[in-house]
Design a protein around this motif. Sequence first.
Motif, PDB file in Angstrom:
ATOM      1  N   TYR A   3       0.823  -1.202   0.000  1.00 51.77           N
ATOM      2  CA  TYR A   3       0.000   0.000   0.000  1.00 51.77           C
ATOM      3  C   TYR A   3       0.860   1.256   0.000  1.00 51.77           C
ATOM      4  CZ  TYR A   3       1.248   0.181   4.959  1.00 51.77           C
ATOM      5  OH  TYR A   3       1.964   0.233   6.135  1.00 51.77           O
ATOM      6  N   VAL A   5       0.708   5.148   1.694  1.00 49.91           N
ATOM      7  CA  VAL A   5       0.046   6.021   2.664  1.00 49.91           C
ATOM      8  C   VAL A   5       0.427   7.460   2.338  1.00 49.91           C
ATOM      9  CG1 VAL A   5       1.935   5.708   4.343  1.00 49.91           C
ATOM     10  CG2 VAL A   5      -0.283   6.573   5.116  1.00 49.91           C
ATOM     11  N   GLU A 213       3.827   3.921   7.264  1.00 53.05           N
ATOM     12  CA  GLU A 213       3.460   5.136   8.006  1.00 53.05           C
ATOM     13  C   GLU A 213       4.377   5.372   9.201  1.00 53.05           C
ATOM     14  OE1 GLU A 213      -0.110   2.294   8.691  1.00 53.05           O
ATOM     15  OE2 GLU A 213       1.529   2.535   7.275  1.00 53.05           O
ATOM     16  N   ILE A 227      -2.827  11.602   8.470  1.00 49.82           N
ATOM     17  CA  ILE A 227      -2.947  10.621   7.383  1.00 49.82           C
ATOM     18  C   ILE A 227      -4.157  10.981   6.528  1.00 49.82           C
ATOM     19  CG2 ILE A 227      -3.398   8.204   6.790  1.00 49.82           C
ATOM     20  CD1 ILE A 227      -1.847   7.372   9.257  1.00 49.82           C
ATOM     21  N   GLU A 229      -4.927   9.287   3.345  1.00 47.45           N
ATOM     22  CA  GLU A 229      -5.517   8.040   2.846  1.00 47.45           C
ATOM     23  C   GLU A 229      -4.453   6.955   2.729  1.00 47.45           C
ATOM     24  OE1 GLU A 229      -7.019   8.167  -1.176  1.00 47.45           O
ATOM     25  OE2 GLU A 229      -5.602   9.730  -1.757  1.00 47.45           O
ATOM     26  N   ILE A 230      -4.953   5.725   2.701  1.00 45.45           N
ATOM     27  CA  ILE A 230      -4.107   4.547   2.491  1.00 45.45           C
ATOM     28  C   ILE A 230      -4.662   3.827   1.269  1.00 45.45           C
ATOM     29  CG2 ILE A 230      -3.366   2.326   3.416  1.00 45.45           C
ATOM     30  CD1 ILE A 230      -3.442   3.583   6.205  1.00 45.45           C
TER      31      ILE A 230
END
Length: 291
Positions: A3, A5, A213, A227, A229-230
């Motif tokens: 992913y 972040v 992150e 944060i 979005e992921i």
Amino acid sequence: MDYIVRMIAKDAPVKAMAIQGRDLVQRAREIHNTRPVATAALGRTLLATSMIGQQLKEEDGSVTVRISGGGPVGNILVVSDNGGNVRGYVQNGQVELPLKGPAKLDVGRAVGTEGSITVIKDLCMKEPYVGTIPLVSGEIAEDVTAYYAESEQIPTACALGVLVDRDLSVAAAGGYLIQLLPGASESDIDKIEAGITRVGQVTSYLSQGMSAEDLLKEVLADFDLEILEIIPVEYRCYCSRERMRNALVSMGREELRELIDEVGRAEMSCQFCDTIHAYEKEELEELLASM
């Protein structure tokens, strides 16, 4: 799961993103059967291109990063969609070189510095945006940093790391991209530089199980981060029989006729996923008749 972040500093004009990409780099290694230094070179390019691609706002946009440094691994080509899903290949994946230091692969020597990094952004307009600069070190991260500074005038810090295990599998892969927005102060720059120096090589953090992150929070510890979005990302190839048919059509009638008469069939291999699409004589005859 791999992913990206995305974060922003609430107390400074700073935006940042980090990627966890072990699985996608491992998938590329399996497809192309690369040796460690080529795995690291291709892997770093995949990670960087994924983050660049994820920044695109156009729904069908894509970004292509081509690195030609004159080194023994040859050319590296990676393509990302606007979601950060990537595919790529390295020309000479079987290259082996002595380590640069204890457990440190010599990516810079493998890639070379007698060449350029080219970033092509297809923004769904008539002409793509193309930026090319000379390679700085061949280590990829420094070259991406230089690209942003010279071609897009965006002060950027990029770090990338791929850790290859003794069995040639990818133990860890990830990195970050930190960019200054208009209005950033010298104090902001000093804080970022101090964080980058403090953290050092990203692979040492990732190999300890630190998340993307966590890595970014460690580097930007002096800022109040939020944060945004992921986004899940993966190694994804878009090849299909239809696309390969189009490649056969692009050969032209004469060459296709010659292929049918001399060979009687065609096998088209995808450079990104090594899938082979076979076309028998009848299908080629139909294709020729439709041209």
